[in-house]
Scaffold this motif. Structure first.
Motif, PDB file in Angstrom:
ATOM      1  N   ILE A   7     -24.084  38.914 175.401  1.00  0.00           N
ATOM      2  CA  ILE A   7     -24.023  40.344 175.105  1.00  0.00           C
ATOM      3  C   ILE A   7     -25.470  40.788 174.937  1.00  0.00           C
ATOM      4  O   ILE A   7     -26.186  40.250 174.091  1.00  0.00           O
ATOM      5  N   GLY A   9     -28.371  44.081 174.846  1.00  0.00           N
ATOM      6  CA  GLY A   9     -28.543  45.511 174.651  1.00  0.00           C
ATOM      7  C   GLY A   9     -29.848  45.798 173.950  1.00  0.00           C
ATOM      8  O   GLY A   9     -30.746  44.956 173.891  1.00  0.00           O
ATOM      9  N   GLN A  13     -27.365  49.506 169.309  1.00  0.00           N
ATOM     10  CA  GLN A  13     -26.245  49.810 170.203  1.00  0.00           C
ATOM     11  C   GLN A  13     -24.940  49.141 169.788  1.00  0.00           C
ATOM     12  O   GLN A  13     -23.928  49.362 170.415  1.00  0.00           O
ATOM     13  N   THR A  15     -24.358  45.648 169.375  1.00  0.00           N
ATOM     14  CA  THR A  15     -24.071  44.345 169.986  1.00  0.00           C
ATOM     15  C   THR A  15     -23.433  43.394 168.978  1.00  0.00           C
ATOM     16  O   THR A  15     -22.579  42.586 169.343  1.00  0.00           O
ATOM     17  N   SER A  19     -19.902  41.400 169.399  1.00  0.00           N
ATOM     18  CA  SER A  19     -19.765  39.942 169.335  1.00  0.00           C
ATOM     19  C   SER A  19     -18.752  39.541 168.263  1.00  0.00           C
ATOM     20  O   SER A  19     -18.015  38.577 168.434  1.00  0.00           O
ATOM     21  N   VAL A  38     -28.235  36.968 166.273  1.00  0.00           N
ATOM     22  CA  VAL A  38     -28.753  38.015 167.136  1.00  0.00           C
ATOM     23  C   VAL A  38     -30.251  37.788 167.301  1.00  0.00           C
ATOM     24  O   VAL A  38     -30.965  37.582 166.333  1.00  0.00           O
ATOM     25  N   SER A  42     -34.062  44.129 166.705  1.00  0.00           N
ATOM     26  CA  SER A  42     -32.998  45.113 166.676  1.00  0.00           C
ATOM     27  C   SER A  42     -33.363  46.381 165.912  1.00  0.00           C
ATOM     28  O   SER A  42     -32.921  47.460 166.260  1.00  0.00           O
ATOM     29  N   THR A  50     -26.963  38.245 172.180  1.00  0.00           N
ATOM     30  CA  THR A  50     -26.024  37.429 171.427  1.00  0.00           C
ATOM     31  C   THR A  50     -25.284  36.540 172.420  1.00  0.00           C
ATOM     32  O   THR A  50     -24.888  37.002 173.494  1.00  0.00           O
ATOM     33  N   PHE A  74     -25.330  46.471 177.671  1.00  0.00           N
ATOM     34  CA  PHE A  74     -25.194  47.809 177.107  1.00  0.00           C
ATOM     35  C   PHE A  74     -26.140  48.811 177.742  1.00  0.00           C
ATOM     36  O   PHE A  74     -26.094  49.987 177.443  1.00  0.00           O
ATOM     37  N   GLU A  78     -31.558  45.969 180.440  1.00  0.00           N
ATOM     38  CA  GLU A  78     -31.148  44.734 179.752  1.00  0.00           C
ATOM     39  C   GLU A  78     -30.257  43.892 180.667  1.00  0.00           C
ATOM     40  O   GLU A  78     -30.336  42.660 180.656  1.00  0.00           O
ATOM     41  N   ASN A 144     -20.266  50.187 172.629  1.00  0.00           N
ATOM     42  CA  ASN A 144     -19.990  48.762 172.500  1.00  0.00           C
ATOM     43  C   ASN A 144     -18.505  48.442 172.669  1.00  0.00           C
ATOM     44  O   ASN A 144     -18.135  47.491 173.363  1.00  0.00           O
TER      45      ASN A 144
END
Length: 189
Positions: A7, A9, A13, A15, A19, A38, A42, A50, A74, A78, A144
């Motif tokens: 995952i 992003g 966002q 993430t 998850s 993570v 962030s 993730t 996302f 990315e 998400n």
């Protein structure tokens, strides 16, 4: 069976919630699950990654290059950055949204062009305007859960089980918006 999912992003966002929903859903299905911490900056809008692995027995959450069955992206840049991790038969599910990173904002770099075409050459690409669907659901932060809905549609896990996990995982005050976002993502494919 071992499923390896990334995952990716930008900070903020959601993430981590994505998850958690994914991890809790597959736990409820009886799978062994490992979710990584993570990674990334962030808090500053930096890249966040993730890893989620599930199967009969999982020893490590880390997904190596060329091993991701699914990459849930996302944001398009990315998605492009994560492309080396996509397996030969993997699927990239990408939000069409573009968020300019700091070098683009300051003029030091340009946002790459034709990202979707580049990704399509490597593997299966499913794009969705998750931002528009999140707005339709009532909150742009639900991108998400829209993307989780898209992924869920192509999973072996029944729809009702995803809904049950969302109800158990999402705070009550955000539940209605997230259930709608999930449905919109699920129906979009």
């Amino acid at each position: 069976m071992l499923k390896q999912i990334m995952i990716v992003g930008v900070g903020g966002q959601g993430t981590l919630l994505a998850s958690r929903i994914l991890g809790n859903t597959v736990i409820n299905e009886g799978y062994d699950v490992k979710v990584s911490e993570v990674h990334g900056m962030s808090q500053r809008g930096g890249s966040v990654v993730t890893y989620v692995k599930y199967g009969e027995k999982v020893y490590s959450p880390i997904v190596e290059k060329g091993e991701a069955d699914i990459i849930l992206a996302f944001e398009m840049l990315e998605a492009y950055r994560a492309l080396p991790y996509l397996s030969e038969n993997g699927t990239m599910i990408a939000n069409t949204q573009q968020i300019d990173p700091m070098p683009v904002i300051t003029g030091a770099a340009k946002y790459p062009e034709e990202i979707a075409d580049k990704i399509s050459r490597k593997g299966k690409l499913v794009t969705v305007d998750a931002l528009s669907l999140a707005k339709e659901a009532g909150n742009i932060k639900a991108v998400n859960v829209v993307l989780i809905g898209v992924m869920a549609k192509n999973s072996e896990i029944p729809y009702e089980n995803w809904i049950k996990t969302i109800k158990e995982t999402v705070p009550p005050k955000f539940l209605e918006v997230n259930l709608k976002a999930f449905d919109l993502g699920y129906q979009s494919v």
